[in-house]
Design a protein around this motif. Structure first.
Motif, PDB file in Angstrom:
ATOM      1  N   UNK A  21      33.890  60.077  51.901  1.00 56.70           N
ATOM      2  CA  UNK A  21      34.812  60.725  51.249  1.00 56.70           C
ATOM      3  C   UNK A  21      35.913  61.622  52.125  1.00 56.70           C
ATOM      4  N   UNK A  22      35.201  62.056  53.260  1.00 55.29           N
ATOM      5  CA  UNK A  22      35.875  62.540  54.271  1.00 55.29           C
ATOM      6  C   UNK A  22      36.576  61.759  55.216  1.00 55.29           C
ATOM      7  N   UNK A  23      35.997  60.300  55.724  1.00 58.67           N
ATOM      8  CA  UNK A  23      36.101  59.776  56.371  1.00 58.67           C
ATOM      9  C   UNK A  23      36.783  58.750  55.683  1.00 58.67           C
ATOM     10  N   UNK A  24      37.294  57.943  54.438  1.00 62.70           N
ATOM     11  CA  UNK A  24      37.795  57.495  53.220  1.00 62.70           C
ATOM     12  C   UNK A  24      39.544  57.801  53.601  1.00 62.70           C
ATOM     13  N   UNK A  25      40.124  59.520  53.805  1.00 62.32           N
ATOM     14  CA  UNK A  25      40.592  60.317  53.377  1.00 62.32           C
ATOM     15  C   UNK A  25      41.668  59.548  55.223  1.00 62.32           C
ATOM     16  N   UNK A  26      40.710  60.382  55.868  1.00 62.99           N
ATOM     17  CA  UNK A  26      41.003  59.976  57.955  1.00 62.99           C
ATOM     18  C   UNK A  26      41.305  58.775  57.803  1.00 62.99           C
ATOM     19  N   UNK A  27      40.466  57.437  57.094  1.00 64.52           N
ATOM     20  CA  UNK A  27      40.997  55.648  56.783  1.00 64.52           C
ATOM     21  C   UNK A  27      42.598  56.090  56.525  1.00 64.52           C
ATOM     22  N   UNK A  28      42.701  56.400  55.349  1.00 64.52           N
ATOM     23  CA  UNK A  28      43.294  56.011  54.610  1.00 64.52           C
ATOM     24  C   UNK A  28      44.688  56.255  55.086  1.00 64.52           C
ATOM     25  N   UNK A  74      47.577  66.596  61.857  1.00 61.01           N
ATOM     26  CA  UNK A  74      46.982  64.800  60.870  1.00 61.01           C
ATOM     27  C   UNK A  74      45.542  65.975  59.642  1.00 61.01           C
ATOM     28  N   UNK A  75      44.917  66.715  60.030  1.00 58.95           N
ATOM     29  CA  UNK A  75      43.941  66.915  59.066  1.00 58.95           C
ATOM     30  C   UNK A  75      44.879  68.251  57.617  1.00 58.95           C
ATOM     31  N   UNK A  76      45.769  68.445  57.446  1.00 61.63           N
ATOM     32  CA  UNK A  76      46.052  69.373  56.544  1.00 61.63           C
ATOM     33  C   UNK A  76      47.099  67.703  55.729  1.00 61.63           C
ATOM     34  N   UNK A  77      47.565  67.259  56.603  1.00 64.93           N
ATOM     35  CA  UNK A  77      48.353  66.088  55.716  1.00 64.93           C
ATOM     36  C   UNK A  77      47.249  65.166  55.104  1.00 64.93           C
ATOM     37  N   UNK A  78      46.733  64.988  55.774  1.00 67.99           N
ATOM     38  CA  UNK A  78      45.648  64.055  55.424  1.00 67.99           C
ATOM     39  C   UNK A  78      44.344  64.958  53.660  1.00 67.99           C
ATOM     40  N   UNK A  79      44.673  66.076  53.970  1.00 67.73           N
ATOM     41  CA  UNK A  79      43.812  66.895  52.792  1.00 67.73           C
ATOM     42  C   UNK A  79      42.499  66.833  53.299  1.00 67.73           C
ATOM     43  N   UNK A  80      42.573  67.119  54.751  1.00 64.76           N
ATOM     44  CA  UNK A  80      41.192  67.415  55.055  1.00 64.76           C
ATOM     45  C   UNK A  80      40.766  68.937  55.539  1.00 64.76           C
TER      46      UNK A  80
END
Length: 357
Positions: A21-28, A41-47
DNA sequence: AACCGAAGCAACCGCCCACGA
DNA sequence: ATCGTGGGCGGTTGCTTCGGT
């Protein structure tokens, strides 16, 4: 000074293995907007990860152009060759292997290639034959003790293999010194680089003289000189930049010497290296095989190692290779009852060192 | 089947450097 | 010229897998 870790003060930031799931968030996120600032990035990507962790995950694993799977023989050879020039500059090495990351190469080096080189008697740091003189100094006694029985146990047999590798390494180093001496002797002459035959004859003469006996065909241990010379040729090419760096006036002579020898080798032509970091620019991508190290002739220890580690060169070496004769290498014959042969060898090596070119 | 050690590899850590304010 | 920040790098750690007993 340095700076604090990017995740300092960020309580609750997740560490450890990434989930799908984390991978998908990051890739997307990256595919849609690019990574931009890794810290944000983490905050913007929801990670719930630190930016550094995201960057590492992306560059080492999720990037679409990453080539996964086993390293090919060509890649292995190229890594070894580049490492001999660049050292642990994994990112620089990675730029020459499309689709491979520095982390992947580093791991592969530490877990596979390093051991493989060690097994071949080559120092993985210097890429030169390993010569532990303290061990060699004690070699006659060790060999004499070992030869006292014809029924060596497993540990003793292993020790003998290690000792044989050390002995080979000592000979390689001696031969390298002789090559350098020959090149220096030839340097003042305006004549072109020696032909293969002339170079071979000169080296044979030097080897015969250096061996301190009347048997010009042997360099102790029943090893044919031409075989050792080709081993030396292989090793010398790998280490040429380091060897010639202290003797720039003779580098061309040495290169020429190796070129002329290498032209007829079964492994195909491999020009005297002399490779600089800038030369490497043309060695990436589809030209991988242009930059690979020359095939090292097999010796018994190599075959053992290659068998155990799925070696790169064993299968490619013709069965009728002249180096097959080294299988019967018997160092016992090198040792006089008083060990004087090895003592002579060590003295020769120290002479070479004290007259460093 | 269970245990244990070795090997492999993803991920982390801390330092360093380049660059902009 | 100095300092802070972002990013990159090499070294190391620790988890997982594999093979042997």
């Amino acid at each position: 000074m340095g700076r604090s870790p990017c995740c300092d003060g960020e309580a609750g930031v997740k560490k450890g293995p990434w989930t799908p799931e984390e991978d998908k968030l990051l890739v997307d996120y990256i595919q849609e907007k690019g990574h931009g600032s890794w810290r944000r990035l983490p905050k913007l990507a929801g990670l719930n990860r630190c930016g550094k962790s995201c960057r590492l995950r992306w560059t080492n694993y999720l990037r679409p152009d990453i080539k996964r799977g086993r390293f090919t023989d060509d890649e292995e050879k190229l890594i070894i060759h580049l490492h001999s020039i660049l050292g642990n500059k994994w990112s620089s090495i990675a730029t020459k292997l499309p689709g491979r990351t520095d982390n992947e190469i580093k791991n592969y080096w530490n877990t596979h290639l390093r051991k493989k080189l060690l097994g071949m008697g080559i120092d993985p740091v210097t890429h030169r034959p390993r010569t532990d003189l303290s061990l060699l100094a004690g070699l006659p006694a060790l060999l004499a003790a070992a030869s006292g029985t014809n029924n060596l146990g497993g540990a003793a047999a292993w020790d003998m293999n290690a000792l044989r590798l050390q002995a080979d390494a000592a000979k390689f180093q001696l031969l390298q010194g002789l090559v350098r001496a020959l090149a220096t002797a030839a340097a003042p002459a305006p004549a072109p680089a020696p032909s293969s035959a002339a170079g071979m004859d000169s080296l044979m003469a030097l080897l015969a003289a250096s061996n301190g006996n009347n048997n010009a065909a042997q360099l102790g241990g029943g090893v044919d000189q031409s075989m050792l010379l080709q081993q030396c040729q292989w090793d010398g090419m790998l280490n040429l930049p380091a060897l010639t760096s202290s003797a720039p006036t003779s580098s061309l002579q040495i290169s020429g010497l190796f070129d002329s020898f290498g032209a007829g080798s079964s492994g195909g032509h491999y020009a005297g290296d002399g490779l600089s970091s800038t030369d490497l620019e043309g060695h990436g991508g589809s030209n991988v095989t242009d930059a690979v190290a020359p095939q090292r002739p097999m010796v018994a220890a190599d075959q053992n190692n290659a068998h155990a580690a799925g070696g790169v060169s064993c299968e490619e070496t013709p069965a009728a290779s002249p180096f097959d004769g080294l299988d019967s290498l018997n160092l016992m014959d090198d040792i006089n009852t008083d060990g004087s042969t090895w003592k002579d060898l060590l003295e020769q090596m120290s002479w070479l060192d004290s007259n460093e070119l």
